[in-house]
Design an enzyme around this catalytic site. Sequence first.
Site, short mmCIF file in Angstrom:
data_model
loop_
_atom_site.label_atom_id
_atom_site.label_comp_id
_atom_site.label_asym_id
_atom_site.label_seq_id
_atom_site.Cartn_x
_atom_site.Cartn_y
_atom_site.Cartn_z
N ALA A 22 0.81 -1.22 0.00
CA ALA A 22 0.00 0.00 0.00
C ALA A 22 0.84 1.27 0.00
O ALA A 22 0.32 2.35 -0.28
CB ALA A 22 -0.94 0.01 1.21
N LYS A 24 4.07 3.94 -1.09
CA LYS A 24 4.48 4.50 -2.38
C LYS A 24 5.44 3.57 -3.11
O LYS A 24 5.33 3.38 -4.32
CB LYS A 24 5.13 5.87 -2.16
CG LYS A 24 4.16 6.95 -1.68
CD LYS A 24 4.85 8.28 -1.57
CE LYS A 24 3.91 9.35 -1.03
NZ LYS A 24 2.74 9.57 -1.90
N GLY A 88 14.32 -3.57 1.44
CA GLY A 88 14.84 -2.21 1.46
C GLY A 88 14.27 -1.42 2.62
O GLY A 88 14.43 -0.20 2.66
N HIS A 145 15.20 14.43 3.30
CA HIS A 145 14.07 13.63 2.84
C HIS A 145 12.77 14.38 3.07
O HIS A 145 12.75 15.40 3.78
CB HIS A 145 14.02 12.28 3.56
CG HIS A 145 15.03 11.29 3.07
ND1 HIS A 145 16.33 11.28 3.53
CD2 HIS A 145 14.94 10.30 2.16
CE1 HIS A 145 16.99 10.31 2.92
NE2 HIS A 145 16.17 9.69 2.08
N LYS A 149 8.94 11.19 6.28
CA LYS A 149 9.88 10.12 6.63
C LYS A 149 10.03 10.04 8.15
O LYS A 149 10.27 11.06 8.81
CB LYS A 149 11.23 10.34 5.97
CG LYS A 149 12.20 9.17 6.17
CD LYS A 149 13.43 9.31 5.29
CE LYS A 149 14.42 8.18 5.51
NZ LYS A 149 13.82 6.85 5.17
N GLY A 155 18.45 5.41 6.65
CA GLY A 155 19.28 4.20 6.60
C GLY A 155 20.44 4.36 5.64
O GLY A 155 21.55 3.87 5.90
#
Length: 255
Positions: A22, A24, A88, A145, A149, A155
Site C-alpha cells: 500500500a 508509495k 529495502g 528527505h 519520513k 538508513g
Amino acid sequence: MMSEDTRDGAASRTRVAIVGSAGKMGQALIRLVKEDAELELVAVLDQGDPMSALGAYPGAVAIDFSTPAGTLALAETAPGAGVAIVSGTTGLDDAAVRALEAASRIVPVFTASNMSVGVHVLGVLIERAIAMLGPDFDLELIEAHHRRKVDAPSGTALTLAAIAQSARGGDPRLVHGRHPDVRAARGRDEVGIHAVRGGDVIGDHTLLLLGDGERLELTHRATNRDLFARGALRAARWVAGRGAGRYGMRDLVGE
C-alpha cells in the site's frame, strides 16, 4: 492480501511478491512488475495480511518495503515458505535484524538501505576519496528527505557514514548534529551526520570532505522513486534461485 493469476509462459519468469504493497514504493513496484514481461506478480501483502500466504509460492522472491514489524514477520515466514527476500526497509530494530540473519541461513536474503546503484557508487567513491585525501579532511554527512519520513538519520545516511568510518580507520565517532549547549571545537575523530526533513524531497545525500583551503562534495540526488523500485527488481532477478546467504549491492554490482 490479493493473489495474481499465473499467466501463460510464467514458468520462465521471476515470481515476485510485494510486502508493503500500500506504500508509495509498493505501488511503484506493482506497476513496474506488471509492465515487465520477465516478472510475474504472484501476491501483494500489506499490514494485516497473513504472511503465511507466501507458502503458496515456493521459489518466489518477496520484495519488502514495509515496516520493521513487517520485515520481522517476513523474515520469520520466508524460510518455511522457501521464499527469497529482497528488503529495502530501513529503521529496523534488533529483532528484525536478527530474524533476517537467521533467515539467510535457509534462504537467500538481499538487503540494502538504498536500492539505487548510484548510491552504491557514491559509497565506493567515498571510500576512495577518503583513502586518497588522508586524515586531514573533516567528514560531514548531510541527508534530506520528505516531511513524512519517520526514521532519522536515513538508513542510507547511516550506511554511508559507516563506510566513511571504515575508510578513515579506527573507530571515529558519529556525531548527530551539534547542540548549542555543547560548546566544544570539532574533534578530529568525528564523522558528523545531519538530517533534514521537509517538502517532498525523495532523497539527497552529500558527504562534505572539508580541508584547509579546499573542500570536496560527493552528492547523490534521487528525483524519482522508480529508481529504487527498479533497483529492487534487479536484485530480485539476481537473487532468484541462489543459495542461502546474505547478499547486498556489492554482490549485485560487482564492486
